[in-house]
Design a protein around this motif. Structure first.
Motif, PDB file in Angstrom:
ATOM      1  N   GLN A 260     -36.643  85.511  32.193  1.00  0.00           N
ATOM      2  CA  GLN A 260     -35.426  85.945  32.710  1.00  0.00           C
ATOM      3  C   GLN A 260     -34.189  85.050  32.468  1.00  0.00           C
ATOM      4  N   ARG A 261     -34.543  83.738  32.939  1.00  0.00           N
ATOM      5  CA  ARG A 261     -33.226  82.793  32.772  1.00  0.00           C
ATOM      6  C   ARG A 261     -33.058  82.534  31.690  1.00  0.00           C
ATOM      7  N   TRP A 262     -34.006  82.418  30.243  1.00  0.00           N
ATOM      8  CA  TRP A 262     -33.638  82.177  29.115  1.00  0.00           C
ATOM      9  C   TRP A 262     -32.954  83.509  28.767  1.00  0.00           C
ATOM     10  N   LYS A 263     -33.451  84.834  28.893  1.00  0.00           N
ATOM     11  CA  LYS A 263     -32.753  85.857  28.480  1.00  0.00           C
ATOM     12  C   LYS A 263     -31.182  86.133  28.928  1.00  0.00           C
ATOM     13  N   THR A 264     -31.044  85.777  30.132  1.00  0.00           N
ATOM     14  CA  THR A 264     -29.645  86.229  30.755  1.00  0.00           C
ATOM     15  C   THR A 264     -28.658  84.951  30.819  1.00  0.00           C
ATOM     16  N   LEU A 265     -29.320  83.714  30.724  1.00  0.00           N
ATOM     17  CA  LEU A 265     -28.347  82.480  30.874  1.00  0.00           C
ATOM     18  C   LEU A 265     -28.685  81.608  29.741  1.00  0.00           C
ATOM     19  N   ILE A 266     -29.713  81.083  29.399  1.00  0.00           N
ATOM     20  CA  ILE A 266     -29.696  80.108  28.405  1.00  0.00           C
ATOM     21  C   ILE A 266     -29.308  80.613  27.030  1.00  0.00           C
ATOM     22  N   LEU A 267     -30.109  81.524  26.503  1.00  0.00           N
ATOM     23  CA  LEU A 267     -29.855  81.954  24.965  1.00  0.00           C
ATOM     24  C   LEU A 267     -28.377  82.514  24.928  1.00  0.00           C
ATOM     25  N   PRO A 268     -27.993  83.387  25.913  1.00  0.00           N
ATOM     26  CA  PRO A 268     -26.476  83.598  25.722  1.00  0.00           C
ATOM     27  C   PRO A 268     -25.683  82.640  25.501  1.00  0.00           C
ATOM     28  N   ALA A 269     -25.997  81.419  26.432  1.00  0.00           N
ATOM     29  CA  ALA A 269     -25.136  80.316  26.575  1.00  0.00           C
ATOM     30  C   ALA A 269     -24.951  79.429  25.124  1.00  0.00           C
ATOM     31  N   VAL A 270     -26.168  79.331  24.461  1.00  0.00           N
ATOM     32  CA  VAL A 270     -26.182  78.690  23.368  1.00  0.00           C
ATOM     33  C   VAL A 270     -26.067  79.534  22.080  1.00  0.00           C
TER      34      VAL A 270
ATOM     35  N   ILE B 221     -28.302  71.575  21.190  1.00  0.00           N
ATOM     36  CA  ILE B 221     -28.192  70.496  22.247  1.00  0.00           C
ATOM     37  C   ILE B 221     -26.816  70.628  22.840  1.00  0.00           C
ATOM     38  N   ALA B 222     -25.806  70.604  22.192  1.00  0.00           N
ATOM     39  CA  ALA B 222     -24.497  70.610  22.726  1.00  0.00           C
ATOM     40  C   ALA B 222     -24.083  71.956  23.627  1.00  0.00           C
ATOM     41  N   GLY B 223     -24.466  72.901  22.937  1.00  0.00           N
ATOM     42  CA  GLY B 223     -24.205  74.198  23.729  1.00  0.00           C
ATOM     43  C   GLY B 223     -24.978  74.079  25.136  1.00  0.00           C
ATOM     44  N   ALA B 224     -26.122  73.622  25.037  1.00  0.00           N
ATOM     45  CA  ALA B 224     -27.304  73.794  26.278  1.00  0.00           C
ATOM     46  C   ALA B 224     -26.465  72.729  27.520  1.00  0.00           C
ATOM     47  N   SER B 225     -26.135  71.393  26.842  1.00  0.00           N
ATOM     48  CA  SER B 225     -25.697  70.647  27.718  1.00  0.00           C
ATOM     49  C   SER B 225     -24.425  71.029  28.397  1.00  0.00           C
ATOM     50  N   ALA B 226     -23.478  71.778  27.609  1.00  0.00           N
ATOM     51  CA  ALA B 226     -22.114  72.144  28.410  1.00  0.00           C
ATOM     52  C   ALA B 226     -22.424  73.367  29.035  1.00  0.00           C
ATOM     53  N   ILE B 227     -23.673  73.900  29.613  1.00  0.00           N
ATOM     54  CA  ILE B 227     -23.862  74.871  30.426  1.00  0.00           C
ATOM     55  C   ILE B 227     -23.295  74.478  31.728  1.00  0.00           C
ATOM     56  N   PRO B 228     -22.642  75.076  32.762  1.00  0.00           N
ATOM     57  CA  PRO B 228     -22.141  74.582  33.971  1.00  0.00           C
ATOM     58  C   PRO B 228     -23.246  74.491  34.840  1.00  0.00           C
ATOM     59  N   ASP B 229     -23.297  73.564  35.497  1.00  0.00           N
ATOM     60  CA  ASP B 229     -24.405  73.365  36.737  1.00  0.00           C
ATOM     61  C   ASP B 229     -24.510  74.500  37.533  1.00  0.00           C
ATOM     62  N   ASP B 230     -23.301  74.883  37.962  1.00  0.00           N
ATOM     63  CA  ASP B 230     -23.036  76.220  38.911  1.00  0.00           C
ATOM     64  C   ASP B 230     -24.021  77.360  38.502  1.00  0.00           C
ATOM     65  N   LEU B 231     -24.025  77.470  37.066  1.00  0.00           N
ATOM     66  CA  LEU B 231     -24.601  78.823  36.706  1.00  0.00           C
ATOM     67  C   LEU B 231     -26.380  78.436  36.903  1.00  0.00           C
ATOM     68  N   LEU B 232     -26.774  77.085  36.368  1.00  0.00           N
ATOM     69  CA  LEU B 232     -27.975  76.738  36.481  1.00  0.00           C
ATOM     70  C   LEU B 232     -28.376  76.891  38.011  1.00  0.00           C
ATOM     71  N   GLU B 233     -27.645  76.321  38.869  1.00  0.00           N
ATOM     72  CA  GLU B 233     -27.955  76.297  40.343  1.00  0.00           C
ATOM     73  C   GLU B 233     -28.232  77.720  40.978  1.00  0.00           C
ATOM     74  N   MET B 234     -27.303  78.664  40.525  1.00  0.00           N
ATOM     75  CA  MET B 234     -27.450  79.800  41.018  1.00  0.00           C
ATOM     76  C   MET B 234     -28.464  80.658  40.150  1.00  0.00           C
ATOM     77  N   SER B 235     -29.006  80.262  39.161  1.00  0.00           N
ATOM     78  CA  SER B 235     -29.941  80.996  38.625  1.00  0.00           C
ATOM     79  C   SER B 235     -31.480  80.381  39.191  1.00  0.00           C
ATOM     80  N   ARG B 236     -31.432  79.355  39.855  1.00  0.00           N
ATOM     81  CA  ARG B 236     -32.401  78.525  40.699  1.00  0.00           C
ATOM     82  C   ARG B 236     -32.455  79.020  42.034  1.00  0.00           C
TER      83      ARG B 236
END
Length: 586
Positions: free
Chosen positions: A490-500, A467-482
């Protein structure tokens, strides 16, 4: 009320707004004052009990199970918990900073941390209870100190791992900025190191409190060397009620525990999680910031201005006196030159200490119990290792996706965060009597059932860190993914899982150590005259500790430490290196 109109809209005049602001400040200031009086009054109410002299009959071995005592017992338990948390935080800052900043110390401190987190709470108690009683002769304070120390040993390790991981994964540009600004080491610590680690450290503090509740029974009802030392608290109350087979009184204790957890969540954790949002690394403001009524009241009360006015001179004074510590130099952990002769001497000293320790263990333990007992202990350790491995695999598959979703979704977090904190803070061993009855009624083999009991107390290390790792993901990266319209997988593979991934490593290494520790209370469960014992190292340590068999206690703790250190070196350390090399924002 005086109004004026602009464009057809009525607006309150400035002086009326000021009066409303003063009224809100007065009201919230009064609420903060009342809360402070209640807090210090509660502390003053329970402090005499901590320093009471030992009565003519000696240290008590049982406590009253009258439900009317539960509010007082709850205060005593919470006070112990937060004293231990305070010392755990100090330990975290000192230990984590030393391990992250010194290459030579790291070679000792990190393996030592692996060993310390694997040593059972009962192992610390059996080794230190006599010391605390000698330090505070004739006073209950000695037993209280032993209980607080035991709770400390269940809280500090995951916090130290979290802080160390945050320090070693600081973004390169922030490190460069600290060196360009020539911050002193003291200024860097408070302006970069602590703020950068605040979110994961806060969630690990929550988890540490949950871990402390889990071992509350063992800490408040201390059984060592054929003696039982009981302290007033919820944990000892449940233990006493379970021995009397009184389900109703256990139910009252559980209700009290739920109320305590909800109050701590509302008054402490929610305000802190909302406040910690300011430390997120992001170039945009969170679209749905976390909110807290308590934090809003504190901010409106004006106490922030008072604390800033008082604290600013203190901070300036500390900055001045810490200048001799030096300024931030080259990048931490990347020395420009190494003293090979110094390294050789350092590692030689470590080798000599290890050899001395091995000799002492052989002289005190193996020569007494024999090699056959050593082989049996390693076999029992292997059984517990299989349980811990299965537990880690299942918890990872279940909780990583759930924790990531909670951390990334503020709406979901507002709903589920209190629920997760209740379950994680609630001491799972409080329900062990009920689970024991179910195991007996359904003929469940405790060798499998103990895995469930271990999971009740240790799965939360993974949940909170993810939870701490996911909440610290920059909003910029999430916005870019969207914006790129990435598919969900693909979002889980390239952003979320690597981030946590790094947070999962921190949670996994502490959850594994906690699972070994939890095996002490999970492989032996009892209710009344019924006792279920699994085949494993945890049950072995619990048995020899209860009868005060010191050589076998040392043997069991040593074997458990060997298993934990080997697993950390062979699996978790490569995983952490991979996380630092590929999955950090640099």
């Amino acid at each position: 009320m005086s109004l004026f109109t602009i464009g057809g809209r009525s607006l309150i005049r400035t002086d009326d707004r000021s009066q409303a602001s003063r009224g809100a400040k007065l009201l919230t200031g009064g609420a903060v004052a009342v809360g402070s009086v209640v807090l210090f009054g509660a502390i003053a109410y329970i402090l005499p009990g901590f320093s009471a002299p030992i009565g003519p009959s000696g240290i008590p071995s049982h406590i009253s199970t009258d439900p009317s005592n539960l509010p007082y017992y709850a205060l005593r338990s919470v006070f112990r918990m937060f004293i231990a948390l305070f010392f755990s935080l100090i330990f975290t800052f000192i230990y984590g900073l030393a391990a992250a900043r010194s290459r030579r110390l790291r070679t000792v401190l990190i393996p030592l941390l692996d060993i310390l987190q694997s040593v059972p709470v009962l192992g610390f108690l059996s080794a230190t209870i006599s010391i605390w009683l000698v330090l505070f002769p004739g006073s209950i304070l000695g037993v209280e100190a032993a209980a607080i120390f035991a709770i400390f040993t269940s809280q500090a390790w995951n916090m130290a791992f979290s802080f160390y991981t945050s320090l070693t994964s600081e973004p390169a540009e922030l490190d460069e900025a600290a060196r360009i600004l020539r911050l002193s080491k003291w200024e860097r610590f408070w302006k970069l190191d602590v703020p950068g680690s605040m979110i994961p450290l806060l969630w690990n503090c929550m988890m540490s409190v949950g871990g402390g509740w889990f071992f509350l029974t063992a800490s408040e009802m201390i059984s060592v060397n054929n003696r039982t030392l009981a302290l007033p608290g919820i944990g000892s109350y449940v233990e006493e009620a379970a021995s009397q087979r009184d389900i109703g009184k256990i139910g009252w204790a559980i209700l009290t525990m739920v109320i305590v957890v909800l109050l701590i969540d509302f008054l402490l954790w929610k305000p802190l999680t909302a406040w910690s949002e300011k430390f997120r690394v992001s170039q945009s403001v969170s679209t749905e910031p976390r909110k807290s009524l308590v934090l809003t009241v504190i901010r409106l009360s004006g106490i922030n201005d008072i604390l800033a006015h008082v604290g600013r001179p203190v901070a300036s004074f500390l900055d001045t006196i810490t200048r001799p510590l030096g300024k931030t130099g080259s990048r931490w952990g990347r020395p420009t030159s190494r003293s090979k002769a110094g390294d050789l001497v350092w590692y030689a000293c470590i080798a000599l200490v290890c050899l001395w320790g091995v000799w002492q263990i052989y002289d005190l333990v193996i020569s007494t119990v024999g090699m056959s007992e050593v082989g049996r202990t390693f076999l029992l350790g292997f059984y517990t290792f299989l349980r811990v491995t299965l537990l880690m695999v299942v918890c990872t598959l279940v909780w990583v996706p759930i924790g990531a979703l909670i951390g990334m979704n503020p709406k979901l977090s507002r709903i589920l965060q209190p629920v997760v904190q209740i379950f994680s803070s609630f001491p799972a061993n409080f329900v062990f009597p009920f689970v024991t009855l179910i195991f007996i009624a359904w003929h469940v083999d405790i060798n499998w059932g103990s895995i469930l009991l271990m999971a009740l107390g240790t799965q939360w290390y993974i949940v909170f860190n993810v939870i701490a790792g996911a909440s610290a993901i920059p909003d910029d990266l999430l916005e870019m993914s969207r914006s790129l319209r990435q598919p969900r997988w693909q979002r889980w593979k390239t952003l979320i899982l690597p981030a946590v991934f790094g947070s999962w490593c921190t949670g996994g290494i502490t959850a594994a150590g906690g699972a070994w520790n939890a095996s002490i209370v999970s492989e032996v469960v009892s209710y009344g005259d019924h006792t279920l014992t699994a085949r494993g190292l945890g049950a072995y340590i619990a048995e020899v500790t209860a009868r005060g068999d010191t050589p076998r206690i040392i043997l069991g703790v040593t074997v458990m430490s060997i298993f934990v250190v080997l697993v950390n070196w062979l699996f978790w350390m490569p995983m952490q290196n991979l996380a630092g090399r590929r999955y950090t924002l640099t």
